[in-house]
Structure formats: structure tokens, C-alpha cells
Design an enzyme around this catalytic site. Structure first.
Site, PDB file in Angstrom:
ATOM      1  N   SER A   1      32.374  47.495  -3.493  1.00 57.99           N
ATOM      2  CA  SER A   1      31.371  46.664  -4.159  1.00 57.99           C
ATOM      3  C   SER A   1      31.918  46.053  -5.432  1.00 57.99           C
ATOM      4  O   SER A   1      32.798  46.622  -6.079  1.00 57.99           O
ATOM      5  CB  SER A   1      30.151  47.526  -4.510  1.00 57.99           C
ATOM      6  OG  SER A   1      29.572  47.976  -3.313  1.00 57.99           O
TER       7      SER A   1
ATOM      8  N   TYR B   1      38.224  29.104  -7.512  1.00 56.80           N
ATOM      9  CA  TYR B   1      38.310  27.832  -8.227  1.00 56.80           C
ATOM     10  C   TYR B   1      38.809  28.082  -9.637  1.00 56.80           C
ATOM     11  O   TYR B   1      38.224  28.890 -10.361  1.00 56.80           O
ATOM     12  CB  TYR B   1      36.904  27.212  -8.252  1.00 56.80           C
ATOM     13  CG  TYR B   1      36.815  25.837  -8.845  1.00 56.80           C
ATOM     14  CD1 TYR B   1      37.673  24.819  -8.441  1.00 56.80           C
ATOM     15  CD2 TYR B   1      35.838  25.544  -9.801  1.00 56.80           C
ATOM     16  CE1 TYR B   1      37.577  23.547  -8.985  1.00 56.80           C
ATOM     17  CE2 TYR B   1      35.727  24.276 -10.339  1.00 56.80           C
ATOM     18  CZ  TYR B   1      36.601  23.280  -9.931  1.00 56.80           C
ATOM     19  OH  TYR B   1      36.492  22.020 -10.467  1.00 56.80           O
TER      20      TYR B   1
ATOM     21  N   GLY C   1      -5.578  -8.323  15.205  1.00 57.07           N
ATOM     22  CA  GLY C   1      -5.872  -9.548  15.934  1.00 57.07           C
ATOM     23  C   GLY C   1      -6.529  -9.181  17.269  1.00 57.07           C
ATOM     24  O   GLY C   1      -6.067  -8.269  17.951  1.00 57.07           O
TER      25      GLY C   1
ATOM     26  N   ARG D   1       0.808  -1.232   0.000  1.00 60.43           N
ATOM     27  CA  ARG D   1       0.000   0.000   0.000  1.00 60.43           C
ATOM     28  C   ARG D   1       0.840   1.281   0.000  1.00 60.43           C
ATOM     29  O   ARG D   1       0.304   2.370  -0.184  1.00 60.43           O
ATOM     30  CB  ARG D   1      -0.954   0.003   1.204  1.00 60.43           C
ATOM     31  CG  ARG D   1      -2.194  -0.834   0.958  1.00 60.43           C
ATOM     32  CD  ARG D   1      -3.069  -0.888   2.188  1.00 60.43           C
ATOM     33  NE  ARG D   1      -2.508  -1.768   3.206  1.00 60.43           N
ATOM     34  CZ  ARG D   1      -2.871  -1.756   4.488  1.00 60.43           C
ATOM     35  NH1 ARG D   1      -3.773  -0.893   4.921  1.00 60.43           N
ATOM     36  NH2 ARG D   1      -2.335  -2.597   5.341  1.00 60.43           N
TER      37      ARG D   1
ATOM     38  N   ALA E   1      28.968  44.760  -1.389  1.00 63.14           N
ATOM     39  CA  ALA E   1      27.919  44.101  -2.171  1.00 63.14           C
ATOM     40  C   ALA E   1      28.486  43.618  -3.504  1.00 63.14           C
ATOM     41  O   ALA E   1      29.266  44.317  -4.144  1.00 63.14           O
ATOM     42  CB  ALA E   1      26.774  45.068  -2.420  1.00 63.14           C
TER      43      ALA E   1
ATOM     44  N   GLY F   1      35.951  49.826  -5.400  1.00 59.12           N
ATOM     45  CA  GLY F   1      34.836  49.095  -6.001  1.00 59.12           C
ATOM     46  C   GLY F   1      35.148  48.712  -7.437  1.00 59.12           C
ATOM     47  O   GLY F   1      35.847  49.426  -8.150  1.00 59.12           O
TER      48      GLY F   1
ATOM     49  N   GLN G   1      13.761 -14.190   5.012  1.00 61.15           N
ATOM     50  CA  GLN G   1      12.503 -14.912   4.868  1.00 61.15           C
ATOM     51  C   GLN G   1      12.032 -14.806   3.423  1.00 61.15           C
ATOM     52  O   GLN G   1      11.586 -13.756   2.981  1.00 61.15           O
ATOM     53  CB  GLN G   1      11.445 -14.303   5.802  1.00 61.15           C
ATOM     54  CG  GLN G   1      10.152 -15.086   5.801  1.00 61.15           C
ATOM     55  CD  GLN G   1       8.965 -14.269   6.288  1.00 61.15           C
ATOM     56  OE1 GLN G   1       9.025 -13.045   6.358  1.00 61.15           O
ATOM     57  NE2 GLN G   1       7.891 -14.949   6.636  1.00 61.15           N
TER      58      GLN G   1
END
Ligand code: UD1
Ligand code: MG
Length: 456
Positions: free
Chosen positions: A403, A385, A134, A8, A378, A421, A69
Site C-alpha cells: 500500500s 510525469y 400549413g 425560441r 491501496a 508498503g 440565404q
């Protein structure tokens, strides 16, 4: 028992590997078992069948034994597979269901204790709607009337179906008796299955006492068969976690809108707004405030820090009194000192920022060592990398990065340096001086704009 298919769930994943609060259903049961009995003398056997390899791989490395099982011919047949692995030297065997995740260790322990004197102990509960379970048959009525048998829903008479005391699927028994009983089970019943529950009548026939242990609450014994039940148990579990946090003084804006998928440790006076998700191990110091809709994984946030809404933090440390977000992202290895400010759309990865450093808007700091009181403008980024290797950027104390700068690593900005900047900095900048690395601004006298010809 973890061999069932879980039809289910309508999923390719074996049922017991579905996750509740970030851990598989089976792992919840194993974690409860870890709190039962004496660890030195306890053997845990997982009975696998459907998706056996996947299930065994998922709980490898925990010192478990496995019994397979194949095919799955019922709960009694499942326990039969474990018989060769069950050592007679073990006094008591506790049988739990891999798909009943919220069982508490204390309840499982109480069940094992009830069997320790040589009895068969059954965990039972009264349900308003016992359909499908049960039923516990007793001789006479009342809670103390002796238990005679368990009858499955499909085999029960209408009168038996009216009984509301049900078997939860969890039992404990003297190991030697259980082994003998399960090997003697037959499958003459409505489902042609080997029912583990038939051992009750065997115990009664042999004069072995049968004890019904009442489960303390329904949540502990509910099983997962469908996505609906999984979601229901997830909420019940989250409510338990939220209640425990509030008991410890944590202020949750709405306990129904909190998700803890792991461990959340909180100091005093912590406040958590709605919609937050905590994963792995998260520690919040005294007075920490977490804004709405933050996702925080494996992190330590020190006293007085404020995490504004929609912030993502993973594998990071936030120092005392720091301000982070809204919409900030701290990735693994981000270590923020005291009073650091990380503002909107700023990403920090594998970088250390010393006390009072600020990166307030639209910036990236990767593989950087940032000194105290640095102001990082900013739009500035570390170009860390080169396509193959990561390089470090070192920014001294009191540096001011304007910035929109690109700091091409490896590069060092000396203490107190100012970077104009728009600079692309690819060489070290000396301490205490202004470095500008951008094209010079020019103005062309007499220049005129091109004009469109006038329309006819
Ligand atoms: C079982 C009990 C029932 C009880 C109910 C509680 C029996 C015969 N009946 O019924 O009295 O009220 O649990 O939820 O035991 N499993 C295997 N191999 C199998 C069959 C099942 O490992 O061949 C495992 C399942 O993965 C599951 C557990 O046993 O973890 C219970 O199986 P399930 O089919 O749900 O049993 P019920 O019919 O619900
Ligand atoms: Mg079931």
C-alpha cells in the site's frame, strides 16, 4: 434548409447545431440523406443563413455544397438560393428541414420515389392539434381527393384551420420544375414571405400531379423550435434506441433511463442498469453487466465483464470477465486483460494490465505496463510525469506492490518482486525479492510526552 435563427431556443448557437443524442440536428438530417438515392449521383446542398459560417464549419468535410440565404425571407426564398447550385441533370430534388431531425431515410426515399415519375410529392400527416402548420387543401374529401394547395396557418380561413392534415415541411419535385416554380414565387401573404408551399398551387395549375405521402409516424416529422421540443425529441429518439436494444435481447432495467449518444453494440444477455450514458462507439460482449450510472465512451468491454455503478470509461478496452468499479475511472489507452479487477477510486490511463492483475482500491496507474496476476496495493501510484515528460513504469508478472507506494518512473519492477508498503521506488527493483524504500522505524526508549502545566 438550415438558415433559420431559432429565436425560441433563446441560444447564441444556431438552432440546427443543437445536439440530439450527441449529434447536431442538422447532422441527423444529413445522416438520413446519406441513405437516400444513389450516393454517386446525389448532391446535398445545405442552405445556411443565420450563423452560416458556424453551420458550414460544423458539417465540413462531408462533400456538401452550401448556398447562403441572407436575409431569410421564407422557405421559398431559401430554395431560391439553391437554384444556381441545383443541376438540371438531377431528376429529383428533395427538400428537408434542418430542424426536423428524426426523419428516417426510408421515409425520405419514399417521398423522393413518389416524385420520380414527374409529380410533386408532399410529406403530410394528420395531427390532433394542427395549429401553426400549413394545411393540405384537397378538392373534395377523403384520402384520395386531389391536393389543390397548401395554406399557411396565418393565411387560413376558420374552415381551413379546422383541417387536420398538415404539410410536414418536406417535399420532393422534378428539379427543372421546382427551379422554375420557386423563381416565380411572390410574397403576397400574411407574413410577406416567399412560401415554398405556394409551388403546390403552381403544379396544380400546370396539371402536374401532386401526391401526398403520409408520414409513418409523428416523431419523424416533429421539428425543434424550443428546448422543450428538443428534450421531447431526445426522449423519443432514446425510446427508439432502447426499443431496438430490447428487441435484440438486451435487458434494460428501465428503457426510460438510458442515453445512447452514438452506437451501442451488444452481444447476447447484456444487462444495463439505470442511468447509464453511452457515447461514441461502445461494444459490450456477451453477458456483460453494466451497473447504475456509468458513463462509457468509445470502449470495448469483453464477454462476462462486470462494470459496477458510477464508473467512467473512455477510450478503453476491458477484457473478458474483468470487474471494474464501483467508482472507477478508465481513461484513454487503458487496456485490461482477462479477469482484471479495478476497484473503487482507481484511475487507469494509457496502461496495459495483463490477465488477473488487481488494483482494488484508491490507486493510480498511468503509462504503466502491468504483468499478469500483479497485486497493486491501496493508495499506490505511478509518478509518471516530471512536469515536462511522461515516463513508463514496467511491473513484471506476479509483482506485489504494497500500500501507499510511489513508483517514480521510469522504473521497472522485476517479475515476482515485492515492494514494501510506503516505499518510494525510484530505482529498478530486482525480480523475486523484497524491496523496501522507506525510513526505518525507530523507537526511542524513555521518551515522554510533553505535558500541559496544571491549571491554577
Ligand atoms: C413551414 C411550412 C408549413 C409547414 C411547416 C412544417 C412554408 C411556407 N410553410 O412553416 O406549411 O407546415 O414548415 O414545420 O414553408 N428556413 C430557411 N429560411 C427561411 C425560413 C425558413 O432556411 O427564410 C428554414 C428553417 O430554418 C427551417 C425550415 O426552413 O428549417 C422551416 O422554416 P419555418 O420558419 O419553421 O417554417 P414554418 O413557418 O414552420
Ligand atoms: Mg417551423
Amino acid at each position: 434548409m438550415a438558415a433559420g435563427k431559432g429565436t425560441r431556443m433563446k441560444s447564441a448557437r444556431p438552432k440546427v447545431l443543437h445536439k440530439l443524442a450527441g449529434r447536431s440536428l442538422l447532422q441527423h438530417v444529413l445522416d438520413a440523406v446519406a441513405g437516400v438515392g444513389d450516393p454517386a449521383g446525389r448532391h446535398t446542398i445545405v442552405i445556411t443563413g443565420h450563423g452560416a459560417e458556424q453551420v458550414e464549419a460544423a458539417c465540413a468535410g462531408q462533400g456538401l455544397r452550401f448556398a447562403r440565404q441572407m436575409p431569410q425571407l421564407g422557405t421559398g426564398h431559401a430554395v431560391q438560393q439553391a437554384v444556381p447550385v441545383l443541376a438540371d441533370g438531377h431528376e429529383t430534388t428533395l427538400v428537408l428541414n434542418g430542424d426536423v431531425p428524426l426523419i428516417r431515410a426510408a421515409t425520405a426515399q419514399a417521398l423522393a420515389d413518389a416524385a420520380a415519375g414527374g409529380a410533386l410529392a408532399l410529406l403530410t400527416i394528420e395531427l390532433a392539434d394542427p395549429f401553426g402548420y400549413g394545411r393540405i387543401l384537397r378538392e373534395g374529401s377523403g384520402a384520395d381527393a386531389p391536393v389543390r394547395a397548401i395554406v399557411e396557418q396565418k393565411d387560413a380561413t376558420p374552415a381551413q384551420r379546422a383541417l387536420r392534415e398538415v404539410y410536414t415541411g418536406m417535399m420532393a419535385a422534378p428539379t427543372a420544375l421546382l427551379k422554375r416554380w420557386v423563381m416565380a414565387l411572390g410574397n403576397q401573404n400574411a407574413q410577406k414571405e416567399y412560401y415554398l408551399t405556394d409551388v403546390v398551387a403552381m403544379a396544380v395549375a400546370e396539371g402536374v400531379p401532386v401526391v401526398a405521402v403520409a408520414a409513418p409516424d409523428e416523431t419523424e416529422v416533429l421539428g425543434v423550435n424550443s428546448p422543450h421540443q428538443l428534450a421531447d425529441l431526445e426522449r423519443r429518439h432514446q425510446k427508439r434506441v432502447a426499443d431496438a436494444l430490447m428487441d435484440a435481447g438486451v435487458r434494460l432495467a428501465d428503457p426510460a433511463r438510458l442515453d445512447v449518444r452514438g452506437t451501442l453494440n451488444c452481444g447476447g444477455d447484456v444487462e444495463i442498469d439505470v442511468g447509464c450514458v453511452f457515447e461514441g462507439t461502445v461494444t459490450l460482449g456477451e453477458g456483460v453487466r453494466i451497473g447504475a450510472h456509468c458513463v462509457i465512451r468509445d470502449a470495448t468491454i469483453a464477454a462476462g465483464a462486470v462494470i459496477h455503478p458510477f464508473t467512467h470509461i473512455e477510450g478503453a478496452e476491458v477484457g473478458p470477465g474483468a470487474l471494474v468499479g464501483p467508482y472507477a475511472r478508465l481513461r484513454p489507452g487503458a487496456v485490461l486483460g482477462a479477469e482484471v479487477h479495478i476497484g473503487n477510486f482507481v484511475e487507469v490511463k494509457n496502461s496495459t494490465l495483463a490477465a488477473g492483475a488487481k488494483a482494488n482500491h484508491l490507486a493510480y496507474l498511468g503509462d504503466a505496463t502491468v504483468g499478469a496476476r500483479v497485486n497493486y496495493g491501496a493508495g499506490s501510484i505511478t509518478a509518471n510525469y516530471d512536469g515536462a515528460n511522461k515516463h513508463r513504469t514496467t511491473i513484471g508478472d506476479d509483482v506485489h506492490v504494497g500500500s501507499n507506494c510511489v513508483l517514480v518512473a521510469p522504473v521497472t519492477l522485476g517479475a515476482g518482486a515485492t515492494i514494501g508498503g510506503g516505499s518510494t521506488v525510484s530505482k529498478d527493483a530486482p525480480a523475486g525479492q523484497l524491496t523496501v524504500a522507506r525510513a526505518k522505524q525507530v523507537t526511542l526508549p524513555g521518551w515522554t510526552r510533553p505535558k500541559k502545566p496544571a491549571k491554577a
